[in-house]
Design a protein around this motif. Structure first.
Motif, PDB file in Angstrom:
ATOM      1  N   GLY A  57       0.792  -1.223   0.000  1.00  0.00           N
ATOM      2  CA  GLY A  57       0.000   0.000   0.000  1.00  0.00           C
ATOM      3  C   GLY A  57       0.823   1.272   0.000  1.00  0.00           C
ATOM      4  O   GLY A  57       1.993   1.293   0.375  1.00  0.00           O
ATOM      5  N   VAL A  58       0.155   2.342  -0.438  1.00  0.00           N
ATOM      6  CA  VAL A  58       0.764   3.666  -0.529  1.00  0.00           C
ATOM      7  C   VAL A  58       0.303   4.553   0.627  1.00  0.00           C
ATOM      8  O   VAL A  58       1.087   5.316   1.170  1.00  0.00           O
ATOM      9  CB  VAL A  58       0.413   4.341  -1.881  1.00  0.00           C
ATOM     10  N   GLY A  59      -0.965   4.449   0.995  1.00  0.00           N
ATOM     11  CA  GLY A  59      -1.509   5.341   2.014  1.00  0.00           C
ATOM     12  C   GLY A  59      -1.646   6.760   1.503  1.00  0.00           C
ATOM     13  O   GLY A  59      -1.324   7.726   2.184  1.00  0.00           O
ATOM     14  N   VAL A  60      -2.154   6.898   0.287  1.00  0.00           N
ATOM     15  CA  VAL A  60      -2.188   8.192  -0.391  1.00  0.00           C
ATOM     16  C   VAL A  60      -2.997   9.248   0.367  1.00  0.00           C
ATOM     17  O   VAL A  60      -2.688  10.433   0.289  1.00  0.00           O
ATOM     18  CB  VAL A  60      -2.680   8.024  -1.846  1.00  0.00           C
ATOM     19  N   LYS A  61      -3.975   8.838   1.148  1.00  0.00           N
ATOM     20  CA  LYS A  61      -4.770   9.821   1.888  1.00  0.00           C
ATOM     21  C   LYS A  61      -3.941  10.539   2.950  1.00  0.00           C
ATOM     22  O   LYS A  61      -4.274  11.637   3.370  1.00  0.00           O
ATOM     23  CB  LYS A  61      -5.981   9.149   2.532  1.00  0.00           C
TER      24      LYS A  61
END
Length: 132
Positions: A57-61
């Motif tokens: 995952g990136v955790g873009v939020k």
């Protein structure tokens, strides 16, 4: 199943919730759209939130209100590139751009080469639902 379906897999269609089919079952998603849905989920998943895949995952939020500088955009772009290229269906990450909104949120437009399909692009709102 065809060879394409075998390669790109089939999953349940998820759009803020599972999508019901006309028969009352759950809709499935396959092919290119399944890959785009998987990349969207990889984009919004916070690293460490899946015990069995701690680096997924990136955790873009978490980047909300943090993309004002070119350096921050570059850091996020490199993280997204690294994560997207871990998906076996992605041959190569080609590019990304961000479109800022006034409230600190942003849209993500990315281009990838999918194995067997070629160049594909999508624009997603990581703070909303994926539109495929």
């Amino acid at each position: 199943m065809s060879a394409t379906e075998d390669f790109y897999l089939i999953d349940l269609h998820f759009k803020n919730d599972f999508v019901p089919s006309s028969s009352g079952d759950l809709q499935r998603i396959k092919g290119r759209n399944n890959v785009l849905q998987a990349l969207f989920h990889r984009l919004i998943t916070v690293p460490g939130s899946l015990a069995h895949r701690p680096t997924y995952g990136v955790g873009v939020k978490l980047w909300q209100n943090r993309l004002a500088t070119l350096g921050a955009q570059k850091d996020l772009a490199l993280k997204i590139k690294s994560q997207f290229e871990e998906d076996f269906r992605v041959d190569k990450f080609l590019g990304i751009s961000f479109q800022q909104k006034e409230n600190g949120e942003f849209l993500v437009k990315f281009r990838v080469n999918l194995k067997g399909i070629g160049e594909t692009s999508a624009t997603v709102d990581p703070f909303g639902a994926i539109e495929i």
